[in-house]
Design a protein around this motif. Structure first.
Motif, PDB file in Angstrom:
ATOM      1  N   CYS A 165       4.419   6.803  13.978  1.00 43.99           N
ATOM      2  CA  CYS A 165       4.041   8.404  14.296  1.00 43.99           C
ATOM      3  C   CYS A 165       2.909   8.505  13.306  1.00 43.99           C
ATOM      4  O   CYS A 165       2.176   9.391  13.671  1.00 43.99           O
ATOM      5  CB  CYS A 165       5.068   9.097  14.051  1.00 43.99           C
ATOM      6  SG  CYS A 165       5.340   9.471  12.224  1.00 43.99           S
TER       7      CYS A 165
ATOM      8  N   CYS B 201       3.719   5.301   8.684  1.00 43.98           N
ATOM      9  CA  CYS B 201       4.639   4.930   9.623  1.00 43.98           C
ATOM     10  C   CYS B 201       3.964   4.121  10.800  1.00 43.98           C
ATOM     11  O   CYS B 201       2.697   5.053  11.412  1.00 43.98           O
ATOM     12  CB  CYS B 201       5.490   6.101  10.057  1.00 43.98           C
ATOM     13  SG  CYS B 201       6.584   5.715  11.517  1.00 43.98           S
TER      14      CYS B 201
ATOM     15  N   CYS C  63      11.450   6.750   8.545  1.00 45.17           N
ATOM     16  CA  CYS C  63      10.332   7.484   8.457  1.00 45.17           C
ATOM     17  C   CYS C  63      10.781   8.848   8.628  1.00 45.17           C
ATOM     18  O   CYS C  63      11.812   9.463   9.104  1.00 45.17           O
ATOM     19  CB  CYS C  63       9.316   7.592   9.714  1.00 45.17           C
ATOM     20  SG  CYS C  63       8.134   8.927   9.798  1.00 45.17           S
TER      21      CYS C  63
HETATM   22 ZN   LIG Z   1       7.227   7.853  11.804  1.00 40.35          ZN
END
Ligand SMILES: [Zn+2]
Length: 390
Positions: free
Chosen positions: A34, A31, A5
């Motif tokens: 996050c 992701c 990511c």
């Molecule tokens: Zn991430």
């Protein structure tokens, strides 16, 4: 090797969506740590294709939208910088110089460095007063440390292979306390009820929310001093200040992950429903005959109406598109005209195929074709969806 990511560096990218008619085979991932939405592979140095305007992912070679963001950027800058002072400004992705010109007019003592990789559009900024033009990608531009008071980055970060690294470089070139102005497309648009065009286009590798954008600039060492306007679903315009600390995004954000997945699922179902309704929308426009029908807007919505709705542009008395007219002469076989052609044609009906600019178009159309009945795309789509549900 796994793609990590871009924001939290975790190996947590999960496939969420496959865009329509991608020429680069891009797929969209969320992701799971996050919530940043990103397209893979991160091929950002593609060869240039000829101008294409479609409703699919291959759209994007005709860039005329950035100029519309100039006023918002200037207004934000006025609140955080003194335009009378000898400001040094870096304009990243200066495009046709819309921001540069407006800014230099308002800031008589300022100097500007404009970075633009596309020589076809950089030519528009050549010879601008108090301006140094660098024809290169921002990653390749050689810029001094702590040289600028302001970095302006408009609709650029979403195209980059490594936006975090570029934000970190903006931090390096800014003087202490310097201002970063970032503007990117807002993924919140996926919630729109009338979405029709492929949103995940080939040219965009990152798809930010207010939250992921703020976390990324924080990770590069900035402190957000003016967060994006929560009522603007199309753009995220953020003002940040260079601070001493970089906040690496190590914390997970389950809410952001859930929201990204909800937005993509909503988008997929809304868009499928709207595309199916286009056949009924095309039929409604055909039913206006024998009245004289003109259409204003030959971009992505128009393309979808033709390719998904089977609309026949040959039946139109006039097809208008102010901006595309500079790039091409016909669209799906129909000649493109400028708005002034409305005076001679004086249509009975004017269909406005635009979402973001329909109010501007309507007010201009009312003076050029005062007798035309005006039909808005949003209303047309609503009726079409109702007809389809019945
Ligand atoms: Zn991430």
């Amino acid at each position: 090797m796994a793609n990590l990511c871009e924001l939290c560096f975790r190996d947590a990218l999960e496939l969420a969506y496959q865009p329509e008619s991608s020429t680069r085979g891009l797929t969209v991932h969320v992701c799971q740590h996050c919530g940043l939405v990103q397209s893979l592979p991160r091929i950002d140095r593609a060869t240039r294709a000829p101008a294409a305007v479609s409703g699919g992912a291959d759209w994007g070679n005709v860039r005329y939208g950035k100029g519309f963001r100039t006023q918002a950027a200037i207004a934000a800058l006025k609140r955080h910088a003194n335009l009378e002072s000898a400001l040094k400004v870096l304009d990243v992705g200066s495009n046709r110089g819309s921001f540069a010109r407006t800014f230099l007019d308002l800031a008589p003592n300022a100097e500007l460095t404009a970075v633009e990789p596309d020589e076809r559009v950089a030519a528009y900024s050549a010879g601008l007063e108090r301006t140094r033009l660098i024809e290169s990608r921002i990653e390749d531009a050689v810029l001094g440390n702590e040289a600028y008071d302001v970095v302006h980055s408009c609709h650029t970060a979403e195209h980059l292979g490594d936006p975090l690294m570029v934000f970190a470089d903006h931090w390096r070139v800014l003087k202490p306390g310097g201002i970063l102005l970032v503007d990117v497309p807002n993924i919140a648009l996926l919630d729109s009820d009338d979405i029709l065009e492929e949103w995940f286009i080939d040219k965009h590798l990152y798809h930010f929310s207010a939250r992921t954008l703020m976390r990324m600039v924080a990770a590069a060492g900035f402190e957000t001093i003016c967060p994006p306007d929560a009522t603007d679903r199309e753009n995220l315009l953020l003002v940040a200040r260079k601070s001493g600390v970089a906040h690496r995004a190590v914390e997970g954000d389950q809410r952001e992950v859930d929201e990204a997945e909800r937005l993509i699922a909503t988008y997929v179902s809304t868009r499928a429903r709207n595309l199916m309704a286009l056949t009924a929308a095309a039929a409604e426009i055909s039913s206006y005959a024998p009245r004289k029908v003109a259409m204003w807007g030959a971009g992505r919505l128009f393309d979808s109406l033709v390719t998904h709705g089977g609309f026949q542009p040959a039946g139109l008395s006039l097809l208008i598109d102010k901006h595309l007219k500079a790039h091409m002469t016909t669209r799906h076989g129909a000649p493109l005209a400028g708005p002034e052609a409305l005076r001679d044609t004086s249509p009975d009906v004017l269909v406005v195929m635009s979402r973001g600019f329909s109010s501007e178009i309507v007010s201009e159309a009312k003076t050029l074709a005062p007798h035309a009945e005006i039909i808005l795309y949003g209303d047309l789509l609503k009726r079409a969806r109702k007809a389809q549900a019945a």
